[in-house]
Design an enzyme around this catalytic site. Structure first.
Site, PDB file in Angstrom:
ATOM      1  N   LYS A  45       0.836  -1.215   0.000  1.00 26.18           N
ATOM      2  CA  LYS A  45       0.000   0.000   0.000  1.00 26.18           C
ATOM      3  C   LYS A  45       0.870   1.265   0.000  1.00 26.18           C
ATOM      4  CE  LYS A  45      -1.994  -1.221   3.881  1.00 26.18           C
ATOM      5  NZ  LYS A  45      -1.272  -2.483   4.162  1.00 26.18           N
ATOM      6  N   ARG A  59      -9.109   0.228   9.974  1.00 23.83           N
ATOM      7  CA  ARG A  59      -8.646  -1.125  10.266  1.00 23.83           C
ATOM      8  C   ARG A  59      -9.632  -1.887  11.147  1.00 23.83           C
ATOM      9  NH1 ARG A  59      -2.719   0.252   9.543  1.00 23.83           N
ATOM     10  NH2 ARG A  59      -1.528  -1.637   9.870  1.00 23.83           N
ATOM     11  N   ARG A  86      11.868  -5.490   4.488  1.00 22.29           N
ATOM     12  CA  ARG A  86      11.494  -4.081   4.284  1.00 22.29           C
ATOM     13  C   ARG A  86      12.510  -3.133   4.934  1.00 22.29           C
ATOM     14  NH1 ARG A  86       5.519  -2.145   5.287  1.00 22.29           N
ATOM     15  NH2 ARG A  86       5.742  -3.263   7.254  1.00 22.29           N
ATOM     16  N   ARG A 146      11.992  -1.446  10.595  1.00 28.07           N
ATOM     17  CA  ARG A 146      11.006  -1.068  11.612  1.00 28.07           C
ATOM     18  C   ARG A 146      11.013  -2.045  12.774  1.00 28.07           C
ATOM     19  NH1 ARG A 146       5.474   0.008   8.344  1.00 28.07           N
ATOM     20  NH2 ARG A 146       4.645  -1.000  10.183  1.00 28.07           N
ATOM     21  N   ARG A 181       0.731  -9.182  13.724  1.00 30.03           N
ATOM     22  CA  ARG A 181       0.036  -8.220  12.855  1.00 30.03           C
ATOM     23  C   ARG A 181      -0.834  -8.933  11.824  1.00 30.03           C
ATOM     24  NH1 ARG A 181       5.015  -5.231  11.121  1.00 30.03           N
ATOM     25  NH2 ARG A 181       3.797  -4.069   9.610  1.00 30.03           N
TER      26      ARG A 181
HETATM   27  P1  ADP Z   1       2.334  -1.807   3.278  1.00 35.21           P
HETATM   28  O1  ADP Z   1       2.370  -0.302   3.203  1.00 35.21           O
HETATM   29  O2  ADP Z   1       1.116  -2.387   2.630  1.00 35.21           O
HETATM   30  O3  ADP Z   1       2.561  -2.342   4.666  1.00 35.21           O
HETATM   31  P2  ADP Z   1       4.830  -1.619   1.788  1.00 35.21           P
HETATM   32  O4  ADP Z   1       4.462  -0.750   0.631  1.00 35.21           O
HETATM   33  O5  ADP Z   1       5.672  -1.028   2.861  1.00 35.21           O
HETATM   34  O6  ADP Z   1       3.536  -2.354   2.407  1.00 35.21           O
HETATM   35  O7  ADP Z   1       5.572  -2.893   1.162  1.00 35.21           O
HETATM   36  C1  ADP Z   1       6.066  -3.937   1.996  1.00 35.21           C
HETATM   37  C2  ADP Z   1       7.390  -4.448   1.454  1.00 35.21           C
HETATM   38  O8  ADP Z   1       7.179  -5.113   0.211  1.00 35.21           O
HETATM   39  C3  ADP Z   1       8.412  -3.360   1.173  1.00 35.21           C
HETATM   40  O9  ADP Z   1       9.684  -3.891   1.485  1.00 35.21           O
HETATM   41  C4  ADP Z   1       8.255  -3.087  -0.320  1.00 35.21           C
HETATM   42  O10 ADP Z   1       9.464  -2.629  -0.918  1.00 35.21           O
HETATM   43  C5  ADP Z   1       7.891  -4.462  -0.848  1.00 35.21           C
HETATM   44  N1  ADP Z   1       6.950  -4.444  -1.986  1.00 35.21           N
HETATM   45  C6  ADP Z   1       5.899  -3.581  -2.163  1.00 35.21           C
HETATM   46  N2  ADP Z   1       5.232  -3.894  -3.293  1.00 35.21           N
HETATM   47  C7  ADP Z   1       5.866  -4.976  -3.829  1.00 35.21           C
HETATM   48  C8  ADP Z   1       5.660  -5.781  -5.009  1.00 35.21           C
HETATM   49  N3  ADP Z   1       4.634  -5.531  -5.855  1.00 35.21           N
HETATM   50  N4  ADP Z   1       6.496  -6.823  -5.211  1.00 35.21           N
HETATM   51  C9  ADP Z   1       7.516  -7.083  -4.354  1.00 35.21           C
HETATM   52  N5  ADP Z   1       7.771  -6.373  -3.230  1.00 35.21           N
HETATM   53  C10 ADP Z   1       6.965  -5.327  -2.975  1.00 35.21           C
HETATM   54  P1  AMP Z   2       1.347   0.429   9.282  1.00 33.10           P
HETATM   55  O1  AMP Z   2       2.436   1.404   9.001  1.00 33.10           O
HETATM   56  O2  AMP Z   2       0.080   0.729   8.536  1.00 33.10           O
HETATM   57  O3  AMP Z   2       1.809  -1.010   9.095  1.00 33.10           O
HETATM   58  O4  AMP Z   2       0.979   0.595  10.821  1.00 33.10           O
HETATM   59  C1  AMP Z   2       1.935   0.341  11.826  1.00 33.10           C
HETATM   60  C2  AMP Z   2       1.247   0.195  13.171  1.00 33.10           C
HETATM   61  O5  AMP Z   2       0.603   1.433  13.531  1.00 33.10           O
HETATM   62  C3  AMP Z   2       0.127  -0.857  13.251  1.00 33.10           C
HETATM   63  O6  AMP Z   2       0.607  -2.170  13.497  1.00 33.10           O
HETATM   64  C4  AMP Z   2      -0.692  -0.313  14.427  1.00 33.10           C
HETATM   65  O7  AMP Z   2      -0.066  -0.575  15.673  1.00 33.10           O
HETATM   66  C5  AMP Z   2      -0.633   1.201  14.199  1.00 33.10           C
HETATM   67  N1  AMP Z   2      -1.732   1.655  13.322  1.00 33.10           N
HETATM   68  C6  AMP Z   2      -1.634   2.235  12.094  1.00 33.10           C
HETATM   69  N2  AMP Z   2      -2.842   2.523  11.596  1.00 33.10           N
HETATM   70  C7  AMP Z   2      -3.741   2.109  12.515  1.00 33.10           C
HETATM   71  C8  AMP Z   2      -5.164   2.100  12.581  1.00 33.10           C
HETATM   72  N3  AMP Z   2      -5.918   2.570  11.559  1.00 33.10           N
HETATM   73  N4  AMP Z   2      -5.747   1.592  13.692  1.00 33.10           N
HETATM   74  C9  AMP Z   2      -5.020   1.125  14.721  1.00 33.10           C
HETATM   75  N5  AMP Z   2      -3.694   1.084  14.723  1.00 33.10           N
HETATM   76  C10 AMP Z   2      -3.034   1.572  13.633  1.00 33.10           C
END
Ligand code: ADP
Ligand code: AMP
Length: 215
Positions: A13, A88, A127, A159, A170
């Site tokens: 995302k 969420r 990541r 992270r 998660r």
């Molecule tokens: P989210 O925001 O949904 O938690 P991220 O955008 O941070 O996910 O992506 C999670 C990990 O996967 C990151 O390390 C990113 O570089 C990688 N990633 C994102 N999209 C793709 C894809 N289409 N194919 C392979 N790896 C991806």
């Molecule tokens: P994310 O970056 O979206 O993976 O979020 C990281 C962490 O932030 C999550 O695991 C939750 O602990 C908190 N968080 C982010 N968005 C929300 C939400 N909409 N509701 C509750 N917790 C959230």
């Protein structure tokens, strides 16, 4: 264009949001990024949220609803917005509907990223994140200069909640508390499901094809 980017942690995302911000010039509202900024600043909200985030738990609904309510009223949301990581839970989704009704800014589409668990674990464990919100992957999408963000030059890091234990939690939390929203938005006729296993550029093309209707 008012869009929700929906899907499990690691679905891509944030990665797509950055590309969409550049393409459509509408802001990404990532609740994860907002919370992490608060943790970094050591604000009261950040201190309270950190406990939940490190364990992979959700931060309480009332905190998130307050954040979103304020953020959506800001001027840069006039022409549209992309929600990333919110809602969420069902109470968060209901609160969002109320807020947007009041602001007369209905959601156009909910993009549901589908990616199997094994791929999510591989993505999350590799990541690399920047404090500006940019997201990289050690193998799939490495920064151009090792260890440094392409967008702002800061050092990228892993992270705290991308540890194996927190990731497992998660994914469990996603399935129990967040996945039911798929049905919620399907019933409203807003859901569009994407194959999130394709490479980053192909997912972006698929999203643009869906958003043509709303741009
Ligand atoms: P989210 O925001 O949904 O938690 P991220 O955008 O941070 O996910 O992506 C999670 C990990 O996967 C990151 O390390 C990113 O570089 C990688 N990633 C994102 N999209 C793709 C894809 N289409 N194919 C392979 N790896 C991806
Ligand atoms: P994310 O970056 O979206 O993976 O979020 C990281 C962490 O932030 C999550 O695991 C939750 O602990 C908190 N968080 C982010 N968005 C929300 C939400 N909409 N509701 C509750 N917790 C959230």
């Amino acid at each position: 264009m008012n869009v929700i980017l929906f899907g499990p942690p690691g679905a891509g995302k944030g990665t797509q949001a950055k590309k969409l911000v550049e393409f459509y010039k509408i802001p990404q509202i990532s609740t994860g990024d907002i919370l992490r900024a608060n943790v970094r600043e050591g604000s009261e909200l950040g201190l309270a949220a950190k406990e939940y985030m490190d364990k992979g738990e959700l931060v309480p609904d009332e905190v998130l609803i307050g954040i979103i309510k304020n953020r959506l009223k800001e001027a840069d949301c006039e022409k549209g917005f992309m929600l990333d990581g919110y809602p969420r839970t069902l109470p968060q989704a209901d609160a969002l509907s109320e807020i947007l009704e009041e602001l007369k800014k209905p959601i156009d589409v909910v993009l549901n990223f589908e990616v199997p668990d094994e791929a999510l674990v591989t993505r999350i464990s590799g990541r690399l994140m920047c404090k500006c919100g940019a997201s990289y992957h050690k193998t799939f999408n490495p920064p151009k200069k090792a260890g440094l963000c392409d967008a702002c030059g800061a050092e990228v890091y892993q992270r705290a909640d991308d540890s194996e234990e927190a990731v497992k939690n998660r994914l469990k939390v996603y399935k129990t508390q967040t996945q039911p929203l798929i049905e919620y938005y399907e019933q409203k006729g807003l859901l569009k499901t994407l194959d999130g296993t394709k490479n980053i550029d192909l997912v972006f093309e698929d999203i643009k094809a869906i958003l043509l209707e709303f741009a």
